[in-house]
Design a protein around this motif. Sequence first.
Motif, PDB file in Angstrom:
ATOM      1  N   GLN B  50       0.802  -1.235   0.000  1.00  0.00           N
ATOM      2  CA  GLN B  50       0.000   0.000   0.000  1.00  0.00           C
ATOM      3  C   GLN B  50       0.831   1.279   0.000  1.00  0.00           C
ATOM      4  OE1 GLN B  50      -2.851  -0.489   3.184  1.00  0.00           O
ATOM      5  NE2 GLN B  50      -3.433  -2.473   2.287  1.00  0.00           N
ATOM      6  N   ILE B  51       2.163   1.135   0.063  1.00  0.00           N
ATOM      7  CA  ILE B  51       2.984   2.348  -0.003  1.00  0.00           C
ATOM      8  C   ILE B  51       2.960   2.851  -1.447  1.00  0.00           C
ATOM      9  CG2 ILE B  51       5.306   3.312   0.299  1.00  0.00           C
ATOM     10  CD1 ILE B  51       5.878   1.093   2.322  1.00  0.00           C
ATOM     11  N   ALA B  52       2.621   4.142  -1.603  1.00  0.00           N
ATOM     12  CA  ALA B  52       2.533   4.716  -2.951  1.00  0.00           C
ATOM     13  C   ALA B  52       3.899   4.668  -3.628  1.00  0.00           C
ATOM     14  CB  ALA B  52       2.019   6.142  -2.870  1.00  0.00           C
ATOM     15  N   GLY B  53       3.907   4.343  -4.913  1.00  0.00           N
ATOM     16  CA  GLY B  53       5.153   4.364  -5.676  1.00  0.00           C
ATOM     17  C   GLY B  53       5.888   3.036  -5.703  1.00  0.00           C
ATOM     18  N   VAL B  54       5.349   2.042  -5.010  1.00  0.00           N
ATOM     19  CA  VAL B  54       6.016   0.733  -5.021  1.00  0.00           C
ATOM     20  C   VAL B  54       5.535  -0.072  -6.226  1.00  0.00           C
ATOM     21  CG1 VAL B  54       6.266  -1.459  -3.769  1.00  0.00           C
ATOM     22  CG2 VAL B  54       6.336   0.717  -2.520  1.00  0.00           C
ATOM     23  N   ARG B  55       6.483  -0.644  -6.980  1.00  0.00           N
ATOM     24  CA  ARG B  55       6.136  -1.419  -8.174  1.00  0.00           C
ATOM     25  C   ARG B  55       5.614  -2.790  -7.779  1.00  0.00           C
ATOM     26  NH1 ARG B  55      10.733  -2.958 -12.595  1.00  0.00           N
ATOM     27  NH2 ARG B  55      11.602  -3.920 -10.710  1.00  0.00           N
ATOM     28  N   LYS B  56       6.383  -3.520  -6.976  1.00  0.00           N
ATOM     29  CA  LYS B  56       5.892  -4.797  -6.464  1.00  0.00           C
ATOM     30  C   LYS B  56       6.547  -5.131  -5.135  1.00  0.00           C
ATOM     31  CE  LYS B  56       9.163  -7.984  -8.493  1.00  0.00           C
ATOM     32  NZ  LYS B  56       9.636  -8.671  -9.661  1.00  0.00           N
ATOM     33  N   VAL B  57       5.891  -6.015  -4.405  1.00  0.00           N
ATOM     34  CA  VAL B  57       6.437  -6.472  -3.138  1.00  0.00           C
ATOM     35  C   VAL B  57       6.914  -7.908  -3.341  1.00  0.00           C
ATOM     36  CG1 VAL B  57       5.873  -7.077  -0.745  1.00  0.00           C
ATOM     37  CG2 VAL B  57       4.953  -4.973  -1.763  1.00  0.00           C
ATOM     38  N   VAL B  58       8.139  -8.181  -2.949  1.00  0.00           N
ATOM     39  CA  VAL B  58       8.648  -9.548  -2.986  1.00  0.00           C
ATOM     40  C   VAL B  58       8.559 -10.064  -1.549  1.00  0.00           C
ATOM     41  CG1 VAL B  58      10.606 -11.021  -3.557  1.00  0.00           C
ATOM     42  CG2 VAL B  58      10.221  -8.905  -4.846  1.00  0.00           C
ATOM     43  N   HIS B  59       7.821 -11.131  -1.366  1.00  0.00           N
ATOM     44  CA  HIS B  59       7.580 -11.634  -0.020  1.00  0.00           C
ATOM     45  C   HIS B  59       8.244 -12.995   0.160  1.00  0.00           C
ATOM     46  CE1 HIS B  59       4.516 -13.190   3.158  1.00  0.00           C
ATOM     47  NE2 HIS B  59       5.675 -12.890   3.681  1.00  0.00           N
ATOM     48  N   ALA B  60       9.339 -13.010   0.894  1.00  0.00           N
ATOM     49  CA  ALA B  60      10.039 -14.268   1.187  1.00  0.00           C
ATOM     50  C   ALA B  60       9.677 -14.670   2.608  1.00  0.00           C
ATOM     51  CB  ALA B  60      11.548 -14.081   1.056  1.00  0.00           C
ATOM     52  N   ASP B  61       9.129 -15.864   2.757  1.00  0.00           N
ATOM     53  CA  ASP B  61       8.633 -16.269   4.064  1.00  0.00           C
ATOM     54  C   ASP B  61       9.202 -17.630   4.457  1.00  0.00           C
ATOM     55  OD1 ASP B  61       6.564 -16.777   6.292  1.00  0.00           O
ATOM     56  OD2 ASP B  61       5.983 -14.829   5.463  1.00  0.00           O
ATOM     57  N   GLY B  62       9.719 -17.734   5.665  1.00  0.00           N
ATOM     58  CA  GLY B  62      10.232 -19.020   6.132  1.00  0.00           C
ATOM     59  C   GLY B  62      10.914 -18.858   7.473  1.00  0.00           C
ATOM     60  N   ALA B  63      11.111 -19.980   8.153  1.00  0.00           N
ATOM     61  CA  ALA B  63      11.665 -19.967   9.505  1.00  0.00           C
ATOM     62  C   ALA B  63      13.035 -19.298   9.561  1.00  0.00           C
ATOM     63  CB  ALA B  63      11.754 -21.393  10.045  1.00  0.00           C
ATOM     64  N   SER B  64      13.844 -19.469   8.502  1.00  0.00           N
ATOM     65  CA  SER B  64      15.204 -18.920   8.530  1.00  0.00           C
ATOM     66  C   SER B  64      15.199 -17.389   8.536  1.00  0.00           C
ATOM     67  CB  SER B  64      16.010 -19.426   7.330  1.00  0.00           C
ATOM     68  OG  SER B  64      15.437 -18.952   6.118  1.00  0.00           O
ATOM     69  N   LEU B  65      14.032 -16.796   8.182  1.00  0.00           N
ATOM     70  CA  LEU B  65      13.971 -15.334   8.087  1.00  0.00           C
ATOM     71  C   LEU B  65      13.265 -14.689   9.269  1.00  0.00           C
ATOM     72  CD1 LEU B  65      13.170 -15.039   4.269  1.00  0.00           C
ATOM     73  CD2 LEU B  65      15.356 -14.577   5.401  1.00  0.00           C
ATOM     74  N   LYS B  66      12.911 -15.504  10.251  1.00  0.00           N
ATOM     75  CA  LYS B  66      12.131 -14.990  11.363  1.00  0.00           C
ATOM     76  C   LYS B  66      12.753 -13.746  11.986  1.00  0.00           C
ATOM     77  CE  LYS B  66       9.882 -16.211  15.633  1.00  0.00           C
ATOM     78  NZ  LYS B  66       9.637 -17.190  16.666  1.00  0.00           N
ATOM     79  N   LYS B  67      14.070 -13.768  12.175  1.00  0.00           N
ATOM     80  CA  LYS B  67      14.737 -12.621  12.826  1.00  0.00           C
ATOM     81  C   LYS B  67      15.560 -11.810  11.836  1.00  0.00           C
ATOM     82  CE  LYS B  67      12.999 -13.174  16.771  1.00  0.00           C
ATOM     83  NZ  LYS B  67      12.194 -12.113  17.415  1.00  0.00           N
ATOM     84  N   GLN B  68      15.445 -12.086  10.574  1.00  0.00           N
ATOM     85  CA  GLN B  68      16.222 -11.367   9.552  1.00  0.00           C
ATOM     86  C   GLN B  68      17.693 -11.274   9.924  1.00  0.00           C
ATOM     87  OE1 GLN B  68      13.893  -7.643   8.785  1.00  0.00           O
ATOM     88  NE2 GLN B  68      12.404  -8.815   9.943  1.00  0.00           N
ATOM     89  N   SER B  69      18.264 -12.407  10.273  1.00  0.00           N
ATOM     90  CA  SER B  69      19.683 -12.397  10.629  1.00  0.00           C
ATOM     91  C   SER B  69      20.483 -12.000   9.398  1.00  0.00           C
ATOM     92  CB  SER B  69      20.118 -13.784  11.099  1.00  0.00           C
ATOM     93  OG  SER B  69      20.227 -14.661   9.994  1.00  0.00           O
ATOM     94  N   ALA B  70      21.642 -11.400   9.647  1.00  0.00           N
ATOM     95  CA  ALA B  70      22.482 -10.926   8.544  1.00  0.00           C
ATOM     96  C   ALA B  70      22.882 -12.081   7.638  1.00  0.00           C
ATOM     97  CB  ALA B  70      23.721 -10.239   9.109  1.00  0.00           C
TER      98      ALA B  70
END
Lengths: 248, 309
Positions: B50-70
Amino acid sequence: MKVLVPVKRVIDYNVKVRVKPDQTGVDLANVKMSMNPFDEISVEEAVRLKEAGVATEIVVVSIGPQQAQETIRTALAMGADRGILIKTEATVEPLAVAKLLAKVVGEESPDLVILGKQAIDDDSNQTGQMLAALLDWPQGTFAYKLEKDGGALKVVREVDGGLQTVKLTLPAIVTVDLRLNEPRYASLPNIMKAKKKEIAEKSPEAYGVDISPRLTVVKVTEPATRSAGVKVEDVAALVAKLKTAGAV
Amino acid sequence: MAVLVIAEHNNAILSDATAKVVTAASKFGSDVDVLVAGEGAGAVAEAAAQIAGVRKVVHADGASLKKQSAEAMEALVVPMMAGYDAVFIAATTTGKNIAPRIAAKLDVMQLSEIVAVIDPSTFVRPIYAGNAIMTVKSSDAKKVITVRGTAFPAAEGGGSASVEAAPAPAGPFKSEFISDEMVKSDRPELTAAKRIVSGGRALGSSDKFKEVIIPLADKLGAAVGASRAAVDAGYAPNDYQVGQTGKIVAPELYVAVGISGAIQHLAGMKDSKIIVAINKDEEAPIFQVSDYGLVADLFIAVPELTKAL
Ligand SMILES: Cc1cc2nc3c(=O)[nH]c(=O)nc-3n(C[C@H](O)[C@H](O)[C@H](O)COP(=O)(O)OP(=O)(O)OC[C@H]3O[C@@H](n4cnc5c(N)ncnc54)[C@H](O)[C@@H]3O)c2cc1C
Ligand SMILES: Nc1ncnc2c1ncn2[C@@H]1O[C@H](COP(=O)(O)O)[C@@H](O)[C@H]1O
């Protein structure tokens, strides 16, 4: 466990920096230089690990001009065992620093590298994370507390909103935050002892690392200054001012 | 120019920081995609769309990304960068942790905490705790950038970008999340707050900090900040620290109570719109940046102010 501690020589944190009139940078002539305050915390932490019998040897490394040797000496006086100076007059950006440090890691095979979270001159906050990526090692940034846990290291990190604990498989990279410890002052006998400790001298070329900068400085300017405000007599006057300004 | 913006969130709520980064990113290029990496972060992806000006959202979902570790974010983002000219991320502790890892893998020099985009290779960033402002040109093919939130307004809402799923990296990684210890607070978050009341060493104890600072903050609907000295002394949590090495804030109103005004503190708040300083030392450097200075004993003046508002 062998620990490597990179230390940077920077303008002392108490010095008020001045931008050069020709806008090419800040004036470093005749200003006091010191060890980056975060790096003092890294050295202190390494020394404490050694005192606790966890670390066996502490090697400090600095990339910079001849005078960076003084910074290494300070670390040796705090309790590090030996130093490496990678001598260059050039400005070395964090990516190139990380590449040089990766070479040192190749030679020295430390189990842990402790860096400052940021150098207070460039305020980059990059080098440790970059080194971790180049080595494919795990990282514990902005450390508040370290604890060895078998073959792993538990790092409590200062993050927005609170604290986060992670467990890193060694070898690993840690970058330190301000509250990890309070660095000691070197005692006179230790300063004397440090004079006898070895500092090896190297060059970026000898490591085969290209340190040419990727960023060109277009200009360096003074920040916008705030016009000095007014002193108010009392609380009532303050409230009146804030109301007029629409702030409350 | 295609830009990837990495969203800041806690798997449930999209942080305001992201819309600010979108503003910065759209000054770089017109094709702005937002990456939402998390676990069970579907609502965040919807919000990002819903942010204006965004072309698309890429949504990566999974346990390894829970805390967005580096480590996991590096594995996710580096391959994606084949399709982008730049990656932008907020200069928060999450962004600062992740971005340099991506930069090193791409063999580019990161641009930290930019405050302006001049053109797609020229950026402005503060150095020396904000005592100098550097304009810098990057010769790298791809740009890795962290963005200082206070320097850019948030992009508007009302957009309707598509959401595309992407796989999460498999792991395992050599870093394992153990636990979080978050400060619970109903107050506005420091970096998003319109008003901030900060306390310094002069408060003298955690009890006094609570007794004096909190009622004023409550009255103003303000977030609470602190100097490093106050945090180190245990009067306030780490997360409250404003300054070179703490949070950078720029609210409409910043009230500095019993804070001397060391350059490292000023670095974090001198872009505030109106600064009020209450200090008993009329020579305190904080008065050089304050709009309204009150030379007074804070233990008398602050309760009086709280009452008068
Ligand atoms: C690498 C590095 C990074 C740093 N990063 C930060 C940072 O991010 N943020 C930060 O804040 N600091 C930071 N610092 C610390 C900074 O240099 C100062 O030490 C710190 O900001 C001082 O905090 P203070 O103003 O609360 O304390 P002090 O400097 O001790 O000031 C207390 C003030 O309270 C006033 N006072 C005392 N009693 C009263 C009273 N009853 N009523 C009214 N006024 C009173 C005094 O006049 C004085 O001005 C950093 C330092 C280093 C070396
Ligand atoms: N020239 C250098 N020599 C040694 N260590 C450095 C150098 N530059 C950066 N570092 C290390 O990297 C940390 C972070 O620096 P930076 O990424 O520049 O903010 C510092 O605290 C040092 O530990």
